[in-house]
Design a protein around this motif. Structure first.
Motif, PDB file in Angstrom:
ATOM      1  N   SER A  35     -40.094   1.965  -4.033  1.00 19.10           N
ATOM      2  CA  SER A  35     -38.714   1.657  -4.392  1.00 19.10           C
ATOM      3  C   SER A  35     -37.961   1.108  -3.188  1.00 19.10           C
ATOM      4  O   SER A  35     -38.362   1.303  -2.034  1.00 19.10           O
ATOM      5  CB  SER A  35     -38.008   2.916  -4.901  1.00 19.10           C
ATOM      6  OG  SER A  35     -37.803   3.827  -3.824  1.00 19.10           O
ATOM      7  N   ASP A  36     -36.845   0.439  -3.456  1.00 17.29           N
ATOM      8  CA  ASP A  36     -35.989  -0.045  -2.370  1.00 17.29           C
ATOM      9  C   ASP A  36     -35.579   1.102  -1.458  1.00 17.29           C
ATOM     10  O   ASP A  36     -35.575   0.964  -0.224  1.00 17.29           O
ATOM     11  CB  ASP A  36     -34.730  -0.714  -2.933  1.00 17.29           C
ATOM     12  CG  ASP A  36     -34.970  -2.136  -3.430  1.00 17.29           C
ATOM     13  OD1 ASP A  36     -36.145  -2.563  -3.463  1.00 17.29           O
ATOM     14  OD2 ASP A  36     -33.986  -2.815  -3.773  1.00 17.29           O
ATOM     15  N   GLU A  37     -35.219   2.237  -2.027  1.00 13.26           N
ATOM     16  CA  GLU A  37     -34.726   3.344  -1.210  1.00 13.26           C
ATOM     17  C   GLU A  37     -35.806   3.918  -0.298  1.00 13.26           C
ATOM     18  O   GLU A  37     -35.498   4.428   0.780  1.00 13.26           O
ATOM     19  CB  GLU A  37     -34.144   4.436  -2.106  1.00 13.26           C
ATOM     20  CG  GLU A  37     -32.850   4.003  -2.797  1.00 13.26           C
ATOM     21  CD  GLU A  37     -32.167   5.147  -3.536  1.00 13.26           C
ATOM     22  OE1 GLU A  37     -32.759   6.257  -3.591  1.00 13.26           O
ATOM     23  OE2 GLU A  37     -31.059   4.934  -4.059  1.00 13.26           O
ATOM     24  N   GLN A  38     -37.055   3.838  -0.706  1.00 16.76           N
ATOM     25  CA  GLN A  38     -38.127   4.330   0.150  1.00 16.76           C
ATOM     26  C   GLN A  38     -38.313   3.468   1.395  1.00 16.76           C
ATOM     27  O   GLN A  38     -38.676   3.977   2.457  1.00 16.76           O
ATOM     28  CB  GLN A  38     -39.455   4.368  -0.624  1.00 16.76           C
ATOM     29  CG  GLN A  38     -39.576   5.504  -1.626  1.00 16.76           C
ATOM     30  CD  GLN A  38     -40.887   5.431  -2.376  1.00 16.76           C
ATOM     31  OE1 GLN A  38     -41.070   4.590  -3.249  1.00 16.76           O
ATOM     32  NE2 GLN A  38     -41.812   6.305  -2.015  1.00 16.76           N
ATOM     33  N   VAL A  39     -38.062   2.167   1.292  1.00 19.49           N
ATOM     34  CA  VAL A  39     -38.394   1.256   2.392  1.00 19.49           C
ATOM     35  C   VAL A  39     -37.183   0.661   3.104  1.00 19.49           C
ATOM     36  O   VAL A  39     -37.324   0.068   4.174  1.00 19.49           O
ATOM     37  CB  VAL A  39     -39.299   0.102   1.894  1.00 19.49           C
ATOM     38  CG1 VAL A  39     -40.616   0.646   1.372  1.00 19.49           C
ATOM     39  CG2 VAL A  39     -38.603  -0.739   0.832  1.00 19.49           C
ATOM     40  N   LEU A  40     -35.990   0.799   2.533  1.00 17.33           N
ATOM     41  CA  LEU A  40     -34.797   0.167   3.109  1.00 17.33           C
ATOM     42  C   LEU A  40     -34.595   0.518   4.575  1.00 17.33           C
ATOM     43  O   LEU A  40     -34.231  -0.339   5.391  1.00 17.33           O
ATOM     44  CB  LEU A  40     -33.557   0.565   2.305  1.00 17.33           C
ATOM     45  CG  LEU A  40     -32.204   0.128   2.873  1.00 17.33           C
ATOM     46  CD1 LEU A  40     -32.111  -1.389   2.994  1.00 17.33           C
ATOM     47  CD2 LEU A  40     -31.063   0.676   2.010  1.00 17.33           C
ATOM     48  N   PHE A  41     -34.860   1.769   4.953  1.00 20.65           N
ATOM     49  CA  PHE A  41     -34.545   2.206   6.307  1.00 20.65           C
ATOM     50  C   PHE A  41     -35.566   1.723   7.335  1.00 20.65           C
ATOM     51  O   PHE A  41     -35.399   1.959   8.541  1.00 20.65           O
ATOM     52  CB  PHE A  41     -34.380   3.718   6.352  1.00 20.65           C
ATOM     53  CG  PHE A  41     -33.307   4.207   5.415  1.00 20.65           C
ATOM     54  CD1 PHE A  41     -32.117   3.505   5.280  1.00 20.65           C
ATOM     55  CD2 PHE A  41     -33.498   5.337   4.634  1.00 20.65           C
ATOM     56  CE1 PHE A  41     -31.121   3.933   4.409  1.00 20.65           C
ATOM     57  CE2 PHE A  41     -32.511   5.772   3.762  1.00 20.65           C
ATOM     58  CZ  PHE A  41     -31.321   5.069   3.641  1.00 20.65           C
ATOM     59  N   LEU A  42     -36.600   1.014   6.890  1.00 16.58           N
ATOM     60  CA  LEU A  42     -37.466   0.300   7.821  1.00 16.58           C
ATOM     61  C   LEU A  42     -36.713  -0.840   8.507  1.00 16.58           C
ATOM     62  O   LEU A  42     -37.190  -1.407   9.490  1.00 16.58           O
ATOM     63  CB  LEU A  42     -38.696  -0.263   7.096  1.00 16.58           C
ATOM     64  CG  LEU A  42     -39.730   0.766   6.627  1.00 16.58           C
ATOM     65  CD1 LEU A  42     -40.741   0.114   5.692  1.00 16.58           C
ATOM     66  CD2 LEU A  42     -40.441   1.402   7.821  1.00 16.58           C
TER      67      LEU A  42
END
Length: 392
Positions: free
Chosen positions: A160-167
């Motif tokens: 999901s976007d939320e899983q990877v956004l903070f990369l």
């Protein structure tokens, strides 16, 4: 398009602005599917970063779908889902070839201005003032991504976007901060600040072999999140942090410390510190290194001070005598994003960590952005991290 813009200290607005377009062959334009408000954005809101101009588009934690591709950006194609690192790297200068991606010599068009303050030009940054390039940020419906043939990370299906956004920033920043502690296994690490970077740094230190992590803050929701991440906690509003740390470590102190607060630190243990903190709080041009000084005092002799906390210019009195006499090592810097994005994506894919646990507030409208900035700044409503989805 709609975008969140800066109009002066404390004045964040949602404005209609021109859509971005391809300006260089290495550009892509993305439809922003998710972006976040970072603690560093609050420094901009507070008026601490020089060279901001009214109408500047904010935001440097961004991901989205590629809509247009410049002729030289052959690594990406229309439809790719990408995470955009907050720093820009050319991939060709000596710093990029050395792997010092945040020190890129070519991506800041205002490098001469920056060199007047820092001695050298450094990497361009999204949405973070004209001294870092004047690039439009990603708290918007669309974003132009320069040097897109080098930096962005293509996201595989199933995440999901939320899983990877903070990369895009805070997960690699937290990991670099933990890596800078030189952990070999079994150490105790103390972390000042239980904001998003500080909490993710708890996870990263434990992943890298720390035996104990002690998180220091005073906001109940943040301390609870740090405990959820695996830390022991100290509320710096209760008693002397130094005394508590010495008691918790049997007088040995932490082997390494992380200062994840930065230029707007508050607090004091002694009357002299209280006076100094009050003077610096009233002086916008003087940044407040209170958390850094506490960390320097607390670190055991011969230990490491890791500083991901952001500073922009001159800081108030720093305990250099304590630092020197204890033989400490300081490691700091903007994050070398391309070292970490792909390996940390693999950790997410393997189920070792899901960084989305830090999110407290979500919105599908940029119109909510100005109020959410205030909520995040004022630590209201249990706010620990804000994610915006501009297209719903």
């Amino acid at each position: 398009m709609k975008a969140l813009t800066w109009h002066g200290k404390g004045d964040i607005r949602c404005d209609s602005v021109p859509d971005p377009k391809i300006e260089d062959d290495r550009d892509v334009v993305i439809k922003v599917t998710a972006c976040a408000i970072c603690g560093s954005d609050l420094h901009l809101m507070g008026g601490f970063m020089p060279t901001m101009e009214s109408g500047d588009i904010l935001g440097h934690e961004t991901m989205g779908e590629v809509m247009e591709v410049g002729r030289a950006a052959t690594r990406l194609k229309v439809g790719d889902r990408i995470v955009v690192p907050f720093t820009m790297s050319c991939g060709e200068c000596r710093q990029c070839k050395w792997g010092n991606w945040s020190c890129c010599e070519r991506t800041n068009p205002n490098g001469k201005m920056q060199a007047e303050q820092f001695g050298y030009p450094l990497a361009g940054l999204f949405g973070f003032s004209h001294i870092t390039g004047g690039y439009a940020g990603g708290q918007a419906e669309y974003l132009r991504v320069p040097f897109a043939d080098v930096g962005p990370l293509v996201v595989p299906e199933g995440l999901s976007d939320e899983q990877v956004l903070f990369l895009s920033d805070i997960f690699p920043t937290a990991y670099q901060a933990a890596e800078n502690c030189g952990l070999k296994g079994g150490e105790t690490v103390a972390i000042w600040g239980a904001g998003p970077v500080g909490v993710l740094a708890v996870k990263c230190c434990l992943m890298l072999g720390a035996e104990r992590v002690i998180s220091i803050d005073t906001v109940p929701e943040r301390l609870a999140l740090a405990r959820q991440a695996g830390a022991e906690t100290i509320d710096f509003g209760d008693d002397s942090v130094q005394e508590q740390l010495m008691e918790m470590t049997g007088g040995k102190g932490p082997d390494a410390v992380i200062e994840a607060v930065g230029m707007e630190a508050h607090g004091a243990d002694t009357m002299a510190q209280k006076v100094s903190s009050a003077v610096m709080a009233a002086t916008v041009s003087m940044e407040r290194p209170f958390a850094l000084n506490q960390a320097i005092l607390a670190c055991r002799p011969g230990g490491i001070v890791s500083m991901p906390g952001v500073y922009a210019g001159q800081a108030g009195p720093v305990a250099l005598g304590v630092f020197m006499n204890k033989g400490l090592t300081l490691k700091t810097g903007q994050t070398h994003m391309l070292r970490y994005m792909k390996p940390l994506l693999e950790r997410i894919e393997n189920g070792e960590i899901d960084p989305s646990f830090i999110i407290s507030h979500r919105s599908t409208s940029l119109e909510d952005g100005p109020e959410l900035y205030k909520t995040f700044r004022d630590k209201q409503d249990g706010c620990t991290k804000v994610v915006l989805k501009p297209h719903g």
